[in-house]
Scaffold this active site. Structure first.
Site, PDB file in Angstrom:
ATOM      1  N   CYS B  87       0.824  -1.017   0.070  1.00 18.37           N
ATOM      2  CA  CYS B  87       0.066  -0.031   0.102  1.00 18.37           C
ATOM      3  C   CYS B  87       0.919   1.350   0.049  1.00 18.37           C
ATOM      4  O   CYS B  87       1.692   1.602  -0.985  1.00 18.37           O
ATOM      5  CB  CYS B  87      -0.934  -0.073   1.367  1.00 18.37           C
ATOM      6  SG  CYS B  87      -2.322   1.007   0.751  1.00 18.37           S
ATOM      7  N   HIS B 195      -3.294  -5.833   1.000  1.00 19.25           N
ATOM      8  CA  HIS B 195      -2.468  -5.956   2.358  1.00 19.25           C
ATOM      9  C   HIS B 195      -2.488  -7.446   2.749  1.00 19.25           C
ATOM     10  O   HIS B 195      -3.377  -8.098   3.362  1.00 19.25           O
ATOM     11  CB  HIS B 195      -3.317  -5.356   3.266  1.00 19.25           C
ATOM     12  CG  HIS B 195      -3.278  -4.084   3.272  1.00 19.25           C
ATOM     13  ND1 HIS B 195      -2.446  -3.150   4.113  1.00 19.25           N
ATOM     14  CD2 HIS B 195      -4.135  -2.937   2.546  1.00 19.25           C
ATOM     15  CE1 HIS B 195      -2.480  -2.024   3.828  1.00 19.25           C
ATOM     16  NE2 HIS B 195      -3.533  -1.630   3.038  1.00 19.25           N
ATOM     17  N   GLU B 197      -0.800  -8.742   4.946  1.00 19.92           N
ATOM     18  CA  GLU B 197      -0.684  -9.146   6.367  1.00 19.92           C
ATOM     19  C   GLU B 197      -2.005  -9.058   6.980  1.00 19.92           C
ATOM     20  O   GLU B 197      -2.275  -9.346   8.101  1.00 19.92           O
ATOM     21  CB  GLU B 197       0.055  -8.019   6.965  1.00 19.92           C
ATOM     22  CG  GLU B 197      -0.358  -6.458   7.140  1.00 19.92           C
ATOM     23  CD  GLU B 197      -0.368  -5.637   5.821  1.00 19.92           C
ATOM     24  OE1 GLU B 197      -0.250  -6.275   4.669  1.00 19.92           O
ATOM     25  OE2 GLU B 197      -0.844  -4.539   5.909  1.00 19.92           O
TER      26      GLU B 197
END
Lengths: 80, 224
Positions: B87, B195, B197
């Site tokens: 990002c 993302h 994660e």
């Protein structure tokens, strides 16, 4: 010395913000607006010893992203 | 795996990244403040997290790219250390010129925050080795400036060299050729808007991001 740097999107790069402004102008009833491109104006107050080449270097290294943007430098004269 | 997460003023996914790395690799990363000029010794991975470094002033990632720590990150990238930019991290990597192109305002002007379907385009990189080529996955995005743009020659080169890691499987933000994530020439730097994660454990609702970190873990545990 006041210097203006105009940062604009390169031709052909889609400008969503310009498009939104264009639509808003049409929504307000303004006709005859063919296109809108949004950019940035950065005003620098520079020591007279700063050369044109240095300002250009500033543009390339930070002020503009030359992948998508053009820049134009305008030396305005002594700061008021 | 020894990892570090770079923290800029305005980063806000640094703890997500740290937690994701801890969950998957079993080892918490070192958090590195952007003013540092040196990185911890022997890093395998440097993660540049999402957020709004420097309030996105000037351009997303532009100020962070000038941070002292980025010089060390560049050196590490040249030495072959894995670099993952997610990002805002992707934006920082393009502004640092570790990756080509630029990320512009989303074509629809809206901030987009939802799971998006992706296609794994290259499953040969260390980041994507645990995915199948052409596999459909879903990973969340949360961004305003995710519209990837580069000139046609650069896009052709990225595609020709297999450097498009992920593509959006449906239109999301206007990105050229649906590009969601790209690799550098050496394959040790990945920038992506989604993302991973945020998709590593069941509580996240999705675990499709997990294999990205598992792939890296495998890559660094193999003897060179």
């Amino acid at each position: 010395m006041k210097t203006r740097v105009y940062v604009t999107l390169k031709n052909g790069v889609l400008d969503p913000q310009g498009k939104a402004i264009h639509h808003a102008l049409e929504g307000l009833g303004f006709s005859g607006v063919n296109d809108v491109r949004a950019g940035k104006l950065i005003e620098l107050d520079l020591d007279p010893k700063v050369s044109d080449a240095e300002v250009e270097d500033m543009c390339r290294k930070l002020l503009a992203n030359t992948v998508i943007e053009n820049f134009k430098i305008e030396r305005v004269g002594a700061a008021a | 795996m020894k990892s570090a997460v770079i923290v800029f003023p305005g980063s806000n996914c640094d703890r997500d990244m740290a937690e994701g790395l801890r969950i998957v690799t079993g080892k918490a990363p070192t958090m590195v403040w952007h003013r540092e000029t040196e990185l911890p010794e022997g890093l395998d991975l440097i993660a540049i997290p999402g957020g709004f470094s420097y309030g996105d002033y000037l351009r997303s990632g532009a100020m962070a790219a000038q941070s002292p720590v980025m010089r060390a990150v560049k050196d590490a990238a040249e030495r072959g250390v894995f670099i993952l930019g997610v990002c805002n991290g992707f934006q920082v990597l393009t502004e640092t010129h570790l990756l080509p192109g630029a990320l512009m305002r989303n074509a629809g002007l809206s901030f987009i925050c939802r799971d998006v379907p992706l296609t794994v385009e290259n499953s040969q990189s260390a980041f994507t080795a645990r995915y199948g080529a052409g596999e459909a996955v879903a990973i969340p995005v949360a961004h305003h400036d995710g519209n990837y743009q580069a000139d046609a020659a650069t896009l052709d080169r990225l595609e020709g060299e297999g450097r498009v890691a992920f593509r959006y499987a449906a239109e999301v933000n206007g990105s050229a050729r649906g590009i969601a994530g790209i690799l550098n020439e050496a394959g040790n730097v990945l920038g992506m808007m989604p993302h991973p994660e945020r998709a590593v454990e069941d509580a996240h609702g999705r675990t499709d991001g997990r294999r990205l970190f598992e792939g890296l873990l495998e890559a660094v545990s193999q003897p060179a």
